[in-house]
Design a protein around this motif. Structure first.
Motif, mmCIF file in Angstrom:
data_model
loop_
_atom_site.group_PDB
_atom_site.id
_atom_site.type_symbol
_atom_site.label_atom_id
_atom_site.label_comp_id
_atom_site.label_asym_id
_atom_site.label_seq_id
_atom_site.Cartn_x
_atom_site.Cartn_y
_atom_site.Cartn_z
ATOM 1 N N ALA A 146 0.830 -1.209 0.000
ATOM 2 C CA ALA A 146 0.000 0.000 0.000
ATOM 3 C C ALA A 146 0.865 1.260 0.000
ATOM 4 O O ALA A 146 0.570 2.232 -0.700
ATOM 5 C CB ALA A 146 -0.933 0.001 1.201
ATOM 6 N N ILE A 147 1.940 1.244 0.781
ATOM 7 C CA ILE A 147 2.840 2.400 0.816
ATOM 8 C C ILE A 147 3.570 2.535 -0.514
ATOM 9 O O ILE A 147 3.714 3.637 -1.048
ATOM 10 C CB ILE A 147 3.822 2.301 2.001
ATOM 11 C CG1 ILE A 147 3.068 2.480 3.316
ATOM 12 C CG2 ILE A 147 4.937 3.340 1.872
ATOM 13 C CD1 ILE A 147 3.906 2.309 4.558
ATOM 14 N N ASN A 148 4.033 1.416 -1.060
ATOM 15 C CA ASN A 148 4.697 1.461 -2.364
ATOM 16 C C ASN A 148 3.764 2.018 -3.431
ATOM 17 O O ASN A 148 4.182 2.816 -4.274
ATOM 18 C CB ASN A 148 5.203 0.076 -2.768
ATOM 19 C CG ASN A 148 6.499 -0.276 -2.089
ATOM 20 O OD1 ASN A 148 7.318 0.589 -1.808
ATOM 21 N ND2 ASN A 148 6.697 -1.553 -1.824
ATOM 22 N N LEU A 149 2.506 1.630 -3.401
ATOM 23 C CA LEU A 149 1.532 2.134 -4.366
ATOM 24 C C LEU A 149 1.323 3.639 -4.169
ATOM 25 O O LEU A 149 1.290 4.398 -5.145
ATOM 26 C CB LEU A 149 0.202 1.393 -4.221
ATOM 27 C CG LEU A 149 -0.925 1.851 -5.142
ATOM 28 C CD1 LEU A 149 -0.529 1.659 -6.609
ATOM 29 C CD2 LEU A 149 -2.204 1.102 -4.830
ATOM 30 N N ALA A 150 1.206 4.074 -2.929
ATOM 31 C CA ALA A 150 1.018 5.497 -2.644
ATOM 32 C C ALA A 150 2.213 6.314 -3.131
ATOM 33 O O ALA A 150 2.047 7.402 -3.704
ATOM 34 C CB ALA A 150 0.789 5.711 -1.154
ATOM 35 N N ILE A 151 3.417 5.801 -2.929
ATOM 36 C CA ILE A 151 4.624 6.487 -3.381
ATOM 37 C C ILE A 151 4.643 6.581 -4.901
ATOM 38 O O ILE A 151 4.924 7.645 -5.470
ATOM 39 C CB ILE A 151 5.890 5.763 -2.871
ATOM 40 C CG1 ILE A 151 6.023 5.937 -1.354
ATOM 41 C CG2 ILE A 151 7.148 6.283 -3.578
ATOM 42 C CD1 ILE A 151 7.075 5.050 -0.726
ATOM 43 N N THR A 152 4.314 5.494 -5.558
ATOM 44 C CA THR A 152 4.290 5.475 -7.021
ATOM 45 C C THR A 152 3.256 6.448 -7.563
ATOM 46 O O THR A 152 3.527 7.194 -8.518
ATOM 47 C CB THR A 152 4.002 4.048 -7.521
ATOM 48 O OG1 THR A 152 5.024 3.176 -7.028
ATOM 49 C CG2 THR A 152 3.977 3.984 -9.033
ATOM 50 N N GLU A 153 2.070 6.460 -6.967
ATOM 51 C CA GLU A 153 1.017 7.375 -7.415
ATOM 52 C C GLU A 153 1.394 8.830 -7.167
ATOM 53 O O GLU A 153 1.137 9.696 -8.011
ATOM 54 C CB GLU A 153 -0.298 7.031 -6.737
ATOM 55 C CG GLU A 153 -0.908 5.743 -7.237
ATOM 56 C CD GLU A 153 -2.176 5.349 -6.496
ATOM 57 O OE1 GLU A 153 -2.535 6.008 -5.500
ATOM 58 O OE2 GLU A 153 -2.814 4.375 -6.924
ATOM 59 N N LEU A 154 2.000 9.116 -6.026
ATOM 60 C CA LEU A 154 2.432 10.478 -5.723
ATOM 61 C C LEU A 154 3.489 10.930 -6.719
ATOM 62 O O LEU A 154 3.409 12.032 -7.270
ATOM 63 C CB LEU A 154 2.970 10.560 -4.290
ATOM 64 C CG LEU A 154 3.563 11.906 -3.861
ATOM 65 C CD1 LEU A 154 2.499 13.005 -3.904
ATOM 66 C CD2 LEU A 154 4.160 11.791 -2.471
ATOM 67 N N ASP A 155 4.470 10.085 -6.965
ATOM 68 C CA ASP A 155 5.527 10.411 -7.915
ATOM 69 C C ASP A 155 4.947 10.673 -9.298
ATOM 70 O O ASP A 155 5.315 11.642 -9.974
ATOM 71 C CB ASP A 155 6.548 9.273 -7.966
ATOM 72 C CG ASP A 155 7.671 9.571 -8.934
ATOM 73 O OD1 ASP A 155 8.377 10.581 -8.744
ATOM 74 O OD2 ASP A 155 7.832 8.799 -9.897
ATOM 75 N N SER A 156 4.025 9.840 -9.718
ATOM 76 C CA SER A 156 3.393 9.985 -11.027
ATOM 77 C C SER A 156 2.596 11.289 -11.113
ATOM 78 O O SER A 156 2.672 12.012 -12.121
ATOM 79 C CB SER A 156 2.486 8.792 -11.305
ATOM 80 O OG SER A 156 1.818 8.939 -12.528
ATOM 81 N N ALA A 157 1.850 11.602 -10.067
ATOM 82 C CA ALA A 157 1.051 12.826 -10.056
ATOM 83 C C ALA A 157 1.931 14.071 -10.111
ATOM 84 O O ALA A 157 1.626 15.033 -10.827
ATOM 85 C CB ALA A 157 0.156 12.858 -8.819
ATOM 86 N N ILE A 158 3.029 14.048 -9.371
ATOM 87 C CA ILE A 158 3.951 15.188 -9.385
ATOM 88 C C ILE A 158 4.565 15.336 -10.775
ATOM 89 O O ILE A 158 4.625 16.452 -11.321
ATOM 90 C CB ILE A 158 5.043 15.027 -8.311
ATOM 91 C CG1 ILE A 158 4.437 15.167 -6.917
ATOM 92 C CG2 ILE A 158 6.166 16.056 -8.515
ATOM 93 C CD1 ILE A 158 5.382 14.781 -5.785
#
Length: 63
Positions: free
Chosen positions: A16-28
């Motif tokens: 879940a944390i890895n997914l959140a990090i990936t999504e945040l990075d992608s959004a930025i």
């Protein structure tokens, strides 16, 4: 962002944390690309990101 080195935490992170990090990075990355495409000066993009990073660092240090 293929030239970014991913840092790993000392302990394994949950999926879940890895997914959140990936999504945040992608959004930025998408937001920066959109800002640059719209003609926003790169210095302004950098200063906005730096300002947010500074504020988050202040919150972490004073909490």
């Amino acid at each position: 962002m293929t030239n970014v080195t991913r840092l790993h935490h000392a302990l394994p992170l949950s999926p879940a944390i890895n997914l959140a990090i990936t999504e945040l990075d992608s959004a930025i990355a998408k937001a920066v690309d959109a800002a640059k495409a719209d003609g926003l000066p790169q210095g302004l993009v950098v200063s906005l990101l730096h300002g947010h990073a500074q504020m988050q660092t202040t919150i972490m240090v004073t909490a």
